[in-house]
Write an enzyme that holds these catalytic residues in place. Structure first.
Site, short mmCIF file in Angstrom:
data_model
loop_
_atom_site.label_atom_id
_atom_site.label_comp_id
_atom_site.label_asym_id
_atom_site.label_seq_id
_atom_site.Cartn_x
_atom_site.Cartn_y
_atom_site.Cartn_z
N LYS A 54 20.06 0.03 6.23
CA LYS A 54 20.70 1.02 7.47
C LYS A 54 21.77 0.48 7.20
O LYS A 54 23.45 1.28 7.98
CB LYS A 54 20.69 -0.07 9.00
CG LYS A 54 18.57 1.36 8.82
CD LYS A 54 19.29 2.94 9.34
CE LYS A 54 18.08 3.34 9.85
NZ LYS A 54 18.27 4.31 10.30
N SER A 304 12.28 0.21 2.02
CA SER A 304 12.96 -0.03 3.18
C SER A 304 13.61 -1.22 3.76
O SER A 304 15.02 -1.05 4.42
CB SER A 304 13.36 1.31 3.62
OG SER A 304 12.14 1.00 5.00
#
Length: 406
Positions: A54, A304
């Site tokens: 992110k 992720s």
């Protein structure tokens, strides 16, 4: 027509991120390679700065603000990973950050976000509700809203993951990644399809929060009436307009996985891969293990994020063990006489079961006089071993009942 992000945008984002984010490792996975019959690699964004991919998109978005916009501060909404990415990026770029998080956001993610210097506001029970509050804050204060996925700069930043994958594994045929709002899969698809049109890009959602399949079927973003999953990082009730356009045009397939699939994947990554991964970060691996999609190897699964609450990890590990047939919870009904419990435990030990806990229950109204129920949690070596143990207990005359069994 919605204008899509292009390869040049992703390449420019990579230049902007030079010296800010790290090139995360690509690790081979023997269990996945064995299961798929070909090479499978894991892209370890769980060890990225702030614990997830992110920060890539957040930094690109904030870096491209004007000096006046940065002076007014930024605001975001997130269950945790985008929050940390925005907080870290804002600190690096010298701007104030306010982050709205759901009331039930994992405490380690809240603490980490504060640690990066952001001001936290806990609002609502879902990310969608926090998004509304963050947008209201932006309108009232003039702070710039940093969307977690639905912005070209964010998509371009996330797409730098694909540039690294294509350099680290030039022969890759399939890239599998988790999907919440769709920023990561959109960015990956932009870069991968531009440089290697033959590479398949597969998105994976938790079945309890899968907004993309009905949206793709309807031809437009559709809001789920409700959603719930252990994969809080991808628990998004509606695709973004921009990300939906990218997924619809560029992503080859979007599949779903169950909570049990996710638990098994987390357990495998921890045991075999020595990787600490959060549920949302493991859905790509879950899809490969569960056979949710046909995959051509070499394949890469994107891990992720790695920001998992230790308490959740304990529950997930136990759930994963149960789902894999390695953790049994059952009740044995037997006569209540001296030595009976010792005999029962000895038989379990003879069959190499490891008793985790034991509880006597004498107050059940269904018990006959002189009977007792013994609730047990037992670790085994797998489904076959579990079946053998239960068969042996029943053959010895014990009544065995299951309240829950993986």
């Amino acid at each position: 027509m919605t204008e899509l992000v292009g390869l040049a945008d992703v390449q420019a984002a990579r230049e902007l991120l030079a010296g800010v984010t790290r090139t995360t490792p690509l690790e081979p996975s023997r269990p996945l390679s064995a299961a798929l019959g070909g090479p499978v690699w894991c892209k370890c964004e769980n060890v990225q700065r702030a614990g997830s991919y992110k920060v890539r998109g957040a930094y690109v978005r904030i870096a491209r603000l004007s000096p006046r916009q940065r002076a007014g501060g930024v605001v975001a909404a997130s269950a945790g990973n985008h929050a940390q990415g925005v907080a870290l990026a804002a600190g690096l770029l010298g701007t104030d950050a306010t982050v709205f998080m759901p009331v039930g956001a994992p405490l380690p993610k809240v603490a980490a976000t504060k640690g990066y210097g952001a001001r936290i506001e806990l609002v609502g029970s879902t990310v969608d509700e926090s998004l509304v509050a963050a947008q209201d804050f932006a309108e009232r204060t003039g702070a710039t809203f940093i969307h977690p996925f639905d912005h070209p700069d964010v998509i371009a930043g996330q797409g730098t993951v694909a540039l690294e994958i294509l350099e680290q594994c030039p022969e890759v045929r399939t890239i599998v990644t988790g999907v919440g709002g769709g920023g990561l899969v959109s960015g990956i698809a932009v870069a991968a399809k531009a440089l290697r049109p033959d590479v398949r890009v597969i998105g994976v959602q938790a079945s309890g929060a899968a907004a993309y399949p009905p949206s793709l079927l309807a031809g437009e973003p559709v809001r789920l009436p409700s959603f719930a999953t252990i994969a809080d990082g991808i628990a998004v009730g509606r695709p973004g307009e921009l990300t939906f356009a990218h997924v619809r045009k560029l992503v080859d397939d979007v599949v779903t996985v169950s909570e049990e699939d996710i638990s098994r994947a987390l357990l495998m990554l921890l045991e075999r891969g020595k990787q600490v991964v959060e549920p949302a970060g493991a859905v790509g691996v879950a899809a490969l293990l569960a056979g949710a999609v046909e995959v051509e190897t070499p394949a890469v699964a994107v891990l992720s994020g790695g920001n998992i609450d230790p308490l959740l990890m304990l529950r997930v590990i136990e759930h994963g063990l149960a789902a894999a047939g390695r953790y049994l919870r059952f009740t044995v009904r037997c006569t209540d006489r001296p030595g009976q419990l010792a005999s029962l435990l000895s038989q379990i030990a003879e069959h190499r079961g490891n008793v985790v806990d034991v509880e006597h229950q004498r107050q059940n109204p269904h018990l006959r006089l002189g009977e007792v129920e013994v609730a047990l949690s037992v670790e085994t070596r797998g489904s076959e071993h579990s079946d053998t143990l239960i068969s042996a207990l029943r053959a010895s005359g014990y009544e065995v009942f299951f309240a829950e069994r993986g």
